[in-house]
Design an enzyme around this catalytic site. Structure first.
Site, PDB file in Angstrom:
ATOM      1  N   GLU A 120      84.183 -17.733  45.489  1.00 12.51           N
ATOM      2  CA  GLU A 120      84.403 -16.555  46.321  1.00 12.51           C
ATOM      3  C   GLU A 120      83.861 -15.325  45.611  1.00 12.51           C
ATOM      4  O   GLU A 120      83.739 -15.308  44.392  1.00 12.51           O
ATOM      5  CB  GLU A 120      85.896 -16.379  46.642  1.00 12.51           C
ATOM      6  CG  GLU A 120      86.777 -16.318  45.435  1.00 12.51           C
ATOM      7  CD  GLU A 120      88.233 -16.663  45.769  1.00 12.51           C
ATOM      8  OE1 GLU A 120      89.010 -15.731  45.875  1.00 12.51           O
ATOM      9  OE2 GLU A 120      88.562 -17.860  45.924  1.00 12.51           O
ATOM     10  N   LYS A 122      83.646 -11.797  43.813  1.00 10.34           N
ATOM     11  CA  LYS A 122      84.583 -11.003  43.013  1.00 10.34           C
ATOM     12  C   LYS A 122      84.483  -9.569  43.535  1.00 10.34           C
ATOM     13  O   LYS A 122      83.492  -8.875  43.317  1.00 10.34           O
ATOM     14  CB  LYS A 122      84.205 -11.073  41.533  1.00 10.34           C
ATOM     15  CG  LYS A 122      85.190 -10.355  40.641  1.00 10.34           C
ATOM     16  CD  LYS A 122      84.935 -10.719  39.186  1.00 10.34           C
ATOM     17  CE  LYS A 122      86.030 -10.210  38.271  1.00 10.34           C
ATOM     18  NZ  LYS A 122      86.184  -8.756  38.280  1.00 10.34           N
ATOM     19  N   ASP A 124      85.060  -5.675  44.041  1.00  8.12           N
ATOM     20  CA  ASP A 124      85.187  -4.603  43.074  1.00  8.12           C
ATOM     21  C   ASP A 124      86.142  -3.550  43.611  1.00  8.12           C
ATOM     22  O   ASP A 124      85.733  -2.568  44.222  1.00  8.12           O
ATOM     23  CB  ASP A 124      83.805  -4.002  42.814  1.00  8.12           C
ATOM     24  CG  ASP A 124      83.773  -3.252  41.509  1.00  8.12           C
ATOM     25  OD1 ASP A 124      84.776  -3.295  40.780  1.00  8.12           O
ATOM     26  OD2 ASP A 124      82.748  -2.615  41.232  1.00  8.12           O
ATOM     27  N   TYR A 232      93.385 -13.183  47.774  1.00 16.15           N
ATOM     28  CA  TYR A 232      92.660 -14.220  47.033  1.00 16.15           C
ATOM     29  C   TYR A 232      93.549 -15.194  46.254  1.00 16.15           C
ATOM     30  O   TYR A 232      93.039 -16.113  45.631  1.00 16.15           O
ATOM     31  CB  TYR A 232      91.565 -13.646  46.134  1.00 16.15           C
ATOM     32  CG  TYR A 232      92.030 -12.613  45.116  1.00 16.15           C
ATOM     33  CD1 TYR A 232      92.988 -12.906  44.165  1.00 16.15           C
ATOM     34  CD2 TYR A 232      91.451 -11.354  45.116  1.00 16.15           C
ATOM     35  CE1 TYR A 232      93.390 -11.964  43.245  1.00 16.15           C
ATOM     36  CE2 TYR A 232      91.846 -10.389  44.189  1.00 16.15           C
ATOM     37  CZ  TYR A 232      92.825 -10.704  43.258  1.00 16.15           C
ATOM     38  OH  TYR A 232      93.211  -9.772  42.344  1.00 16.15           O
ATOM     39  N   LYS A 321      79.629 -12.878  36.237  1.00 20.26           N
ATOM     40  CA  LYS A 321      79.309 -11.489  36.562  1.00 20.26           C
ATOM     41  C   LYS A 321      77.836 -11.338  36.928  1.00 20.26           C
ATOM     42  O   LYS A 321      76.961 -12.002  36.369  1.00 20.26           O
ATOM     43  CB  LYS A 321      79.606 -10.586  35.354  1.00 20.26           C
ATOM     44  CG  LYS A 321      81.060 -10.621  34.917  1.00 20.26           C
ATOM     45  CD  LYS A 321      82.023 -10.062  35.933  1.00 20.26           C
ATOM     46  CE  LYS A 321      82.035  -8.559  35.968  1.00 20.26           C
ATOM     47  NZ  LYS A 321      82.845  -7.909  34.933  1.00 20.26           N
ATOM     48  N   CYS A 415      49.953  20.638  47.343  1.00 21.04           N
ATOM     49  CA  CYS A 415      49.963  19.175  47.333  1.00 21.04           C
ATOM     50  C   CYS A 415      49.253  18.646  46.085  1.00 21.04           C
ATOM     51  O   CYS A 415      48.116  19.046  45.811  1.00 21.04           O
ATOM     52  CB  CYS A 415      49.280  18.644  48.588  1.00 21.04           C
ATOM     53  SG  CYS A 415      49.010  16.870  48.538  1.00 21.04           S
ATOM     54  N   CYS A 418      45.797  17.007  47.357  1.00 23.68           N
ATOM     55  CA  CYS A 418      44.688  17.705  48.038  1.00 23.68           C
ATOM     56  C   CYS A 418      44.788  19.220  47.945  1.00 23.68           C
ATOM     57  O   CYS A 418      43.976  19.920  48.544  1.00 23.68           O
ATOM     58  CB  CYS A 418      44.610  17.269  49.497  1.00 23.68           C
ATOM     59  SG  CYS A 418      45.959  17.931  50.504  1.00 23.68           S
ATOM     60  N   CYS A 433      53.144  18.009  52.612  1.00 27.08           N
ATOM     61  CA  CYS A 433      51.785  18.501  52.426  1.00 27.08           C
ATOM     62  C   CYS A 433      51.242  18.818  53.810  1.00 27.08           C
ATOM     63  O   CYS A 433      51.419  18.045  54.754  1.00 27.08           O
ATOM     64  CB  CYS A 433      50.946  17.416  51.753  1.00 27.08           C
ATOM     65  SG  CYS A 433      49.184  17.553  52.071  1.00 27.08           S
ATOM     66  N   CYS A 439      44.147  14.929  53.527  1.00 18.87           N
ATOM     67  CA  CYS A 439      44.766  14.604  52.239  1.00 18.87           C
ATOM     68  C   CYS A 439      44.554  13.124  51.931  1.00 18.87           C
ATOM     69  O   CYS A 439      44.983  12.254  52.696  1.00 18.87           O
ATOM     70  CB  CYS A 439      46.257  14.936  52.299  1.00 18.87           C
ATOM     71  SG  CYS A 439      47.151  14.405  50.829  1.00 18.87           S
TER      72      CYS A 439
HETATM   73  S1  IVH Z   1      91.587 -14.324  40.969  1.00 18.35           S
HETATM   74  C1  IVH Z   1      94.337 -15.477  37.567  1.00 18.35           C
HETATM   75  N1  IVH Z   1      89.776 -13.779  42.785  1.00 18.35           N
HETATM   76  O1  IVH Z   1      89.142  -9.566  39.205  1.00 18.35           O
HETATM   77  C2  IVH Z   1      93.234 -15.106  38.436  1.00 18.35           C
HETATM   78  N2  IVH Z   1      90.327 -12.097  41.215  1.00 18.35           N
HETATM   79  O2  IVH Z   1      88.952  -9.884  36.229  1.00 18.35           O
HETATM   80  C3  IVH Z   1      93.483 -13.871  39.158  1.00 18.35           C
HETATM   81  N3  IVH Z   1      89.148  -9.976  41.529  1.00 18.35           N
HETATM   82  O3  IVH Z   1      92.309  -8.453  38.325  1.00 18.35           O
HETATM   83  C4  IVH Z   1      92.358 -13.275  39.818  1.00 18.35           C
HETATM   84  N4  IVH Z   1      88.011 -10.596  43.302  1.00 18.35           N
HETATM   85  O4  IVH Z   1      91.483  -7.809  40.625  1.00 18.35           O
HETATM   86  C5  IVH Z   1      90.467 -13.326  41.719  1.00 18.35           C
HETATM   87  N5  IVH Z   1      88.226 -13.388  44.455  1.00 18.35           N
HETATM   88  C6  IVH Z   1      88.913 -12.959  43.413  1.00 18.35           C
HETATM   89  C7  IVH Z   1      88.752 -11.656  42.916  1.00 18.35           C
HETATM   90  C8  IVH Z   1      89.477 -11.250  41.793  1.00 18.35           C
HETATM   91  C9  IVH Z   1      88.258  -9.606  42.466  1.00 18.35           C
HETATM   92  C10 IVH Z   1      89.612  -9.120  40.433  1.00 18.35           C
HETATM   93  C11 IVH Z   1      91.115  -9.089  40.302  1.00 18.35           C
HETATM   94  C12 IVH Z   1      91.417  -9.370  38.854  1.00 18.35           C
HETATM   95  C13 IVH Z   1      90.072  -9.226  38.216  1.00 18.35           C
HETATM   96  C14 IVH Z   1      89.999 -10.200  37.070  1.00 18.35           C
END
Ligand code: IVH
Length: 678
Positions: A120, A122, A124, A232, A321, A415, A418, A433, A439
């Protein structure tokens, strides 16, 4: 008599009905992205509930949808101790590190076979924990240090995608749902626009904006921010059973009303994880939310249990990452580029820096205002951002690293290509320009555009060749391209006899085109592919376009006064007409089109989505054909989509179409449909 008894049964029943309706529409709107009533109707229902609750205060329960508008401000946030620690994740920065993770998991479990993983994005944002007792949201908390965070219950109640009461049935008596609270990019843009309009400082990025929105003591402010939460995982569970896999649990959470990420997917082995990473890297830019990596989790919860934790992270999960999208570097110089329509764009020349997975040496500075906004000087240290395929941007200046010899940036008044005066129309941000096709820079860009893929698609006519052709005065207008000889081309740098004759053949081939492509190729300001298509459908021929006026042009779908003005202006110019005539004399031609108003086209008013791979045609061909029939072709599926064409490899778009009950067809059905309309 208790206060609950003082509520007439009718009022209580109506309030309960309204709550059900509001919860249902809230879920359709925020979780399924499929609203079924207008906002005004929703507001009316909510107002009615608020009136009832005002009249009979005992009706105002914490799980009432009326609580989403915010509550009286707090003085401080209370501490919230987590019932079970909120852990973080170990990181992996390469495929090798992901393979190492899989090896550790396999060895520890003493397994021969492949391990199934849930993949899934991650997200932000900010991690949050929500506690539901008997199905009702009792407490929302931030992660804090993992042991205790801040009680943000009032604030999480305002988030539309968080259920105040779990939907469906069979939920545990005590359930802790964990997830990420974030701001979708579209919401972030809207928030920043509002901040700028009000003369306030915009937020740096969606994550900061989400954190700021969530940490408001006044939850009515949080309510005004378009936050979302994606679930999640679960924490504490008592008095009930959950599924045996991570994906199974998330499916349960979806049924109880939570938003679960659309790209969640189980894969059979670690290779599946690596391909998932590639796939998501491609999709990343098109998502409406920021992600900074992928999370892989062992899908079987009994295996997760056996693996357990080490320090503050689970052994059964890892975050892969993405390469950092922002880095610092030094601004060495600023150059000014002239575009096809004369627009002057300042470009930062940078000390090379590795960011977003590539080495970046240039970044756009957009316009004069942007340089001012950044307060930029040459030799400044700057933060550069490169997100996916988007051109690198200078995000900010690192003020305390400015050297004494940093120099101001002077925007040119002539310009650079030209020497014609640079003009800036009042109210416009772009300086241009004034040289027009005199040009050489504008000429080069016009010719590059003319030959580009979505225009006449001249294979092999790269930028470097166009530049030489213009510099040597061999080509002044696109029409001159068709008079070029093999010898003239072979004489250019990095060209030989063979590539020259290929190019002449490609030019020859490009003469058989379509009216929409031709119109697009002319490079009329504000006329992109879709507008060119609409103009072609509406007028059917170039002659009809020559004879039209601004008023008639505005009858075309998507053509407003500004575009109408540019189009009319373009065709009124004798030099443009001359180039068009020369192009036709050189043999550029297209099949006739029967003019039809958009509403008469068979797919008028429909929005189609293409996903997965097509075998007998490219996506752009399919798009062109659909547009010819009057359809709009969009990049994402929503409740408004008319049909989704799904080839092999189709993923989340197909799933979403199925969830929303949208018609889906395969390539053969598309071909049959197109044939039917020939
Ligand atoms: S699982 C024990 N799933 O990433 C595992 N975390 O670096 C708990 N995060 O603090 C996290 N998307 O805020 C999980 N699909 C995802 C996530 C996710 C973002 C964040 C979460 C956590 C941080 C860990």
């Amino acid at each position: 008599m208790s206060s609950a008894d003082s509520v007439p049964a009718e009022a209580a029943a109506e309030a309960s009905r309204l709550r059900d309706q509001l919860n249902h529409h809230n879920h359709l709107y925020y979780v399924l992205d499929d609203p079924q009533i207008p906002d005004g109707e929703y507001d009316r229902l909510l107002r009615r509930l608020q009136d009832l609750e005002g009249q009979y205060p005992p009706l105002k329960t914490p799980d009432s949808p009326s609580q989403r508008v915010g509550a009286p401000p707090l003085d401080v946030f209370q501490q919230a101790r987590h019932l079970m620690p909120m852990l973080s994740l170990d990181n992996a920065f390469s495929d090798d590190e992901v393979l190492d993770f899989n090896r550790r998991v396999t060895e520890r479990l003493n397994r021969d076979g492949a391990i199934e993983y849930a993949c899934e994005p991650k997200l932000d944002g900010i991690a949050a924990s929500l506690i539901y007792r008997d199905g009702v949201l009792e407490r929302g908390a931030t992660r804090g240090d993992g042991t205790s965070g801040e009680d943000i219950t009032q604030n999480v109640r305002t988030i539309g995608s968080i259920p105040l009461r779990l939907m469906g049935s069979d939920h545990p008596q005590l359930l802790e749902v964990r997830g990420e609270i974030y701001l979708p990019r579209s919401g972030f843009e809207a928030m920043n626009k509002a901040a700028r309009d009000a003369g306030e400082k915009p937020f740096v990025n969606p994550r900061n904006a989400a954190a700021g929105s969530l940490r408001q003591l006044d939850s009515t402010i949080t309510a005004s921010r378009p936050l979302e939460m994606c679930a999640y995982s679960v924490g504490v569970v008592e008095g009930g059973e959950l599924a045996e896999t991570h994906t199974g649990v998330l499916a349960q959470l979806a049924q109880w009303g939570f938003l679960v990420n659309e790209h969640l997917q189980a894969v059979g082995d670690i290779d599946g994880c690596l391909s998932y990473y590639e796939k998501l890297s491609q999709l990343r830019d098109g998502l409406d939310y920021d992600i900074d990596g992928i999370v892989y989790k062992v899908n079987d919860l009994s295996l997760q249990n056996r693996l357990g934790f080490v320090a503050r992270a689970p052994r059964w999960a890892i975050a892969r990452k993405f390469p950092a999208q922002e880095e610092m570097t030094q601004l060495m110089d600023v150059e000014f580029q002239v575009g096809r329509t004369g627009s002057i764009t300042p470009v930062a020349r940078l000390q090379p820096v590795f960011v977003g997975g590539v080495t970046v040496t240039n970044a756009t500075l957009h316009n004069r205002d942007e340089i001012k906004r950044l307060g930029l000087k040459v030799l400044d240290t700057v933060v550069v951002r490169r997100a996916g395929d988007v051109i690198p941007q200078v995000v900010s200046v690192v003020a305390d690293r400015r050297p004494d010899d940093a120099q101001d940036i002077a925007f040119p008044d002539k310009c650079p290509a030209c020497d014609s005066p640079v003009e800036q129309i009042e109210g416009e941000v772009v300086a241009r320009c004034s040289g027009g096709l005199v040009c050489p820079a504008q000429r080069k860009e016009a010719i590059k555009h003319f030959a580009s893929r979505k225009a006449l698609d001249v294979d092999g006519l790269g930028d470097k060749i166009v530049e030489q052709l213009v510099d040597r005065d061999l080509v002044q207008t696109p029409a001159d391209l068709f008079a070029l000889t093999v010898e003239q081309i072979a004489d250019l740098e990095r060209m030989a006899e063979k590539s020259a004759s290929n190019l002449v053949a490609a030019l020859e081939k490009s003469r058989d085109t379509t009216l929409p492509r031709f119109l697009y190729a002319l490079g009329i300001r504000e006329v992109g592919e879709a507008t060119a298509q609409s103009l072609a459908n509406h007028f059917g021929s170039l002659d009809a376009l020559f004879q039209t006026d601004e008023e008639a042009l505005q009858e075309v779908d998507d053509v407003g006064p500004v575009v109408a003005h540019f189009v009319a202006d373009f065709f009124a110019s004798p030099s443009n007409r001359q180039v068009i005539e020369q192009l036709q004399q050189a043999g550029v031609n297209w099949p006739a089109i029967t003019p039809r108003s958009e509403s008469e086209l068979p797919l008028a008013g429909q929005t189609w989505v293409l996903t997965g791979t097509l075998e007998s045609m490219s996506r752009s061909e399919a798009k062109e054909k659909l547009q010819q029939l009057g359809a709009k072709v969009a990049g994402s599926v929503s409740a408004k989509s008319s049909c989704v064409v799904a080839g092999p490899g189709a993923g989340s778009k197909l799933t979403k179409a199925q969830q929303l009950g949208i018609e889906v067809m395969d390539e053969q059905q598309l071909i049959d449909m197109l044939k039917g309309h020939q």
